[in-house]
Design an enzyme around this catalytic site. Structure first.
Site, mmCIF file in Angstrom:
data_model
loop_
_atom_site.group_PDB
_atom_site.id
_atom_site.type_symbol
_atom_site.label_atom_id
_atom_site.label_comp_id
_atom_site.label_asym_id
_atom_site.label_seq_id
_atom_site.Cartn_x
_atom_site.Cartn_y
_atom_site.Cartn_z
ATOM 1 N N SER A 23 0.826 -1.212 0.000
ATOM 2 C CA SER A 23 0.000 0.000 0.000
ATOM 3 C C SER A 23 0.858 1.258 0.000
ATOM 4 O O SER A 23 0.348 2.348 -0.195
ATOM 5 C CB SER A 23 -0.935 -0.002 1.202
ATOM 6 N N HIS A 46 -2.728 -3.293 -5.969
ATOM 7 C CA HIS A 46 -3.115 -2.827 -4.641
ATOM 8 C C HIS A 46 -4.619 -2.961 -4.413
ATOM 9 O O HIS A 46 -5.416 -2.231 -4.971
ATOM 10 C CB HIS A 46 -2.662 -1.362 -4.470
ATOM 11 N N ASN A 59 -4.226 6.129 -1.738
ATOM 12 C CA ASN A 59 -3.738 6.384 -0.373
ATOM 13 C C ASN A 59 -3.078 7.753 -0.248
ATOM 14 O O ASN A 59 -3.055 8.349 0.825
ATOM 15 C CB ASN A 59 -2.751 5.287 0.058
#
Length: 706
Positions: free
Chosen positions: A427, A448, A498
């Site tokens: 991640s 991911h 993210n």
């Protein structure tokens, strides 16, 4: 011009009307079909030899998959949209008013306008094929069933059941449809037509009547008691949508007016509400998401490259992520998966995880125990690299540790064949750094997933500088088979999702430390349209996980990613969130339905929280951080387009779909407005709000992303 509708007369007096849109794989309803159907219906009316009519599809896999959505985008005014709905009403009324019995013979998808067509027939029979599904999913596009569905469905299956179908857009399977009297019979596909013909001969009286529970019988009997149903539905809808979606309230109103004032009034209200929704910004945003995902399904992710076939997958790591990845590989993609872990405990966890998910399907009667067992047989386990030589793709889901991942790359290159793809579910670690240990770096890629794997639709496919186009195309196709929506992003710390999430979460933490209450902060962002608030999300993901990612992002991307120091205090107090039952919220007290804040958290953080800010300002402060960063990602080529950025944010972190995604939202709020908002926050709270260069230039030139 080829016709869509073909009428054939049989010697026994039954006519068969076959719908087959030329050159399309699925049947969809288009406005121009209206005159064609009306002409055929007039012909049937004046032909005394026709004693019954069967409506069937010429396509193998669909009855009618719905209305053609692109015709809605062509509407330039409320009046034009209203006319579309009214045209549908005219044709369906003509069908319903035929004096002979009309039977819909359904195989495959019968959705939206397709189900409305079937409801206008007097009887319905469907196949027991697993492709056969019925439903009115219009609400998912910010619309309502505009072809008489809000009127005929409640009259057919009852108000409560109809509202449930229209407000959720859920799909109904054949057995369920028979039970609720949506269809009058269910048969195997080879005898569909002859069953429909014999039903047409029996006549209209063969229609099933919906069985209602004693309570619903009472509630649906008078206008006063019906109002109780509508009020309850409206309350539940408001709680779910926070008032951000106009369609559900309008659906309830259509049913209410139609049931209390009659069908003619109901259809008039339906056409008006439908037209307003077609022209609303919410529906326009939701339709743009639909078109974007449809368009993405046709792309391979790498121009000119064709995907290789994946016959077997290897998943390294039997934890929560590994178990989830192996599970979607076997159950959704139907590809054999071998799970490798260092100990038996990890392997039994992965098997138990997959079994639990399949057991739900058996319990809900979506599959038989035999099907479950066959799918479970596709998953095998090993503690050593045995039976992995023929794996075409390896998905690694081990701890975020570069040395460990380097070891995995070497093991896979030693044990598998020369074309095996090594996909890392990291991640935060750049894929280029993982590929440094590879002798075949062109086979290394990032894949991911988001947690929980079986529920989250997005997956990021991350290419580093030397990943081959064929590796990208194969990985994208593999993710799609697992039922995911893949977006291809370039390598960089945090990738796309993210990275934009980190700044949003950091800002939420800053707001909290400035004296805002946990619950008012979460409430503000749920009201804005996120599925959960940022503090709830932090508790779910794990405070320790957030703390691990921040330093990596800060090191790679700069100071604006630095998490507030106060987080160290939380970890020192052993607060990891839900997983150890200690975070911002209270866990363990099962009696209380409402989630309660653990008030002692304020002491740990050393703040005195007295809510002061307005909800909309709190939300805006967090959201603009995400927007600013999304533009930086586009500028750096991390994402290929605004479209990919919008899909990634909606499917990856639940960015409000009715806003169409970060880029669509920036366009609608105006780039110049966003820049002045960022500058205002920059003066108040510091340079982390400085608008990026591309936004400043766009504001000056008046340009937009779309």
């Amino acid at each position: 011009m080829e016709k869509t509708f073909n009428l054939s007369r049989r010697e026994d007096g039954i006519a068969v009307l076959t719908m087959d849109v030329p050159g399309e794989t699925m049947n969809t309803l288009k406005a121009e079909f209206g005159p064609e159907i009306s002409e055929i219906l007039a012909e049937i009316k004046h032909d005394a030899s026709v004693k019954g009519l069967v409506v069937i599809s010429g396509k193998a896999d669909s009855f009618v998959a719905g209305a053609d959505i692109s015709m809605l985008d062509a509407c330039t005014s409320v009046a034009a949209a209203k006319e579309l709905s009214q045209q549908g009403h005219v044709v369906f009324n003509e069908l319903e008013n035929l004096s002979i019995p009309v039977v819909a013979a359904i195989n495959g998808a019968c959705l939206g306008g397709g189900l409305e067509l079937a409801l206008a027939c007097h009887l319905r029979v469907c196949t027991d094929d697993k492709k056969t599904i019925m439903g009115v999913p219009e609400v998912q596009l910010g619309l309502l069933p505009g072809g008489g569905g809000t009127q005929r469905l409640p009259r057919k299956v009852g108000i409560t059941t109809a509202l449930d179908m229209m407000l959720t857009g859920k799909q109904i399977r054949p057995k369920q449809a028979l039970k609720m009297a949506l269809v009058d019979d269910v048969v195997p596909e080879p005898i569909l037509l002859e069953t429909a013909i014999s039903m047409a001969k029996k006549g209209k009286s063969a229609a099933k009547v919906a069985k209602k529970s004693a309570l619903n019988k009472v509630l649906e009997s008078t206008s006063a008691t019906r109002d109780i149903i509508f009020d309850q539905a409206a309350k539940q809808v408001l709680k779910k949508t926070q008032g951000n979606y106009p369609a559900p309230a309008k659906i309830i109103d259509c049913v209410k007016q139609g049931m209390n004032k009659g069908m003619i009034k109901g259809l008039e209200v339906e056409a008006s509400h439908f037209a307003e929704l077609v022209m609303s910004s919410e529906s326009e945003a939701l339709r743009s998401i639909f078109f974007a995902t449809t368009e993405m399904k046709k792309e391979t992710g790498a121009d000119g490259a064709e995907p290789r076939k994946v016959n077997k997958a290897l998943v390294i790591g039997g934890g929560l992520m590994g178990g989830g990845i192996a599970s979607v590989t076997t159950t959704k993609a139907k590809i054999p998966a071998r799970v490798k872990d260092i100990n038996e405990k990890g392997l039994s966890n992965a098997l138990a995880y997959a079994y639990k998910l399949l057991a739900k399907g058996v319990k809900r009667r979506h599959m038989t125990p035999a099907v479950r067992d066959n799918l479970m047989a596709l998953m095998t386990t090993t503690t050593e690299y045995k039976g992995v030589k023929d794996a075409d793709i390896v998905v690694e889901a081990v701890f975020e540790d570069l040395a460990l991942k380097h070891q995995m790359v070497k093991d896979v290159e030693r044990e598998c064949h020369e074309n095996t793809i090594f996909a890392s579910n990291t991640s935060s670690l750049p894929i280029g750094q993982i590929a440094e240990a590879a002798s075949r770096p062109e086979n290394v890629i990032g894949l991911h997933y988001f947690s929980p794997v079986e529920k989250m639709p997005l997956v990021e496919v991350i290419a580093h500088k030397t990943t081959s186009p064929e590796t990208i195309a194969t990985t994208v196709a593999f993710a799609r088979k697992q039922g995911k929506t893949p977006i291809v992003v370039q390598d960089g710390a945090g990738f796309y999702v993210n990275r934009i999430l980190a700044l949003y979460m950091n800002e939420a933490a800053q707001v909290l430390l400035s004296g805002e209450k946990v619950e008012s902060l979460d409430k503000a962002l749920v009201k804005f349209g996120f599925p959960v608030g940022p503090i709830t999300l932090l508790d779910e993901v794990g405070i320790d996980v957030g703390a691990k990612i921040a330093p990596i992002l800060t090191q790679e991307l700069g100071e604006r990613f630095k998490a507030p120091d106060a987080f160290d205090k939380l970890l020192a107090d052993d607060r990891k969130g839900r997983k150890n039952g200690k975070g911002f919220y209270q866990y363990g007290n099962k009696k209380s339905k409402a989630k309660l804040v653990d008030e002692s958290v304020y002491q740990v953080l050393g703040v005195n929280n007295q809510s002061t800010g307005s909800g909309s300002d709190i939300a805006m402060r967090c959201v603009v951080q995400m927007l600013n960063e999304a533009v930086r990602c586009l500028d750096e080529g991390i994402i290929a387009s605004a479209r990919d950025g919008d899909i990634g944010a909606i499917f990856g972190i639940g960015f409000p779909p009715f806003l169409g995604g970060p880029f669509k939202y920036m366009d609608s709020m105006g780039i110049a407005n966003l820049v002045s908002k960022l500058r205002q926050y920059q003066q108040q709270h510091g340079d982390r709000f400085e608008p990026c260069e591309r936004l400043v230039n766009m504001a000056e030139s008046g340009s937009t992303f779309y």
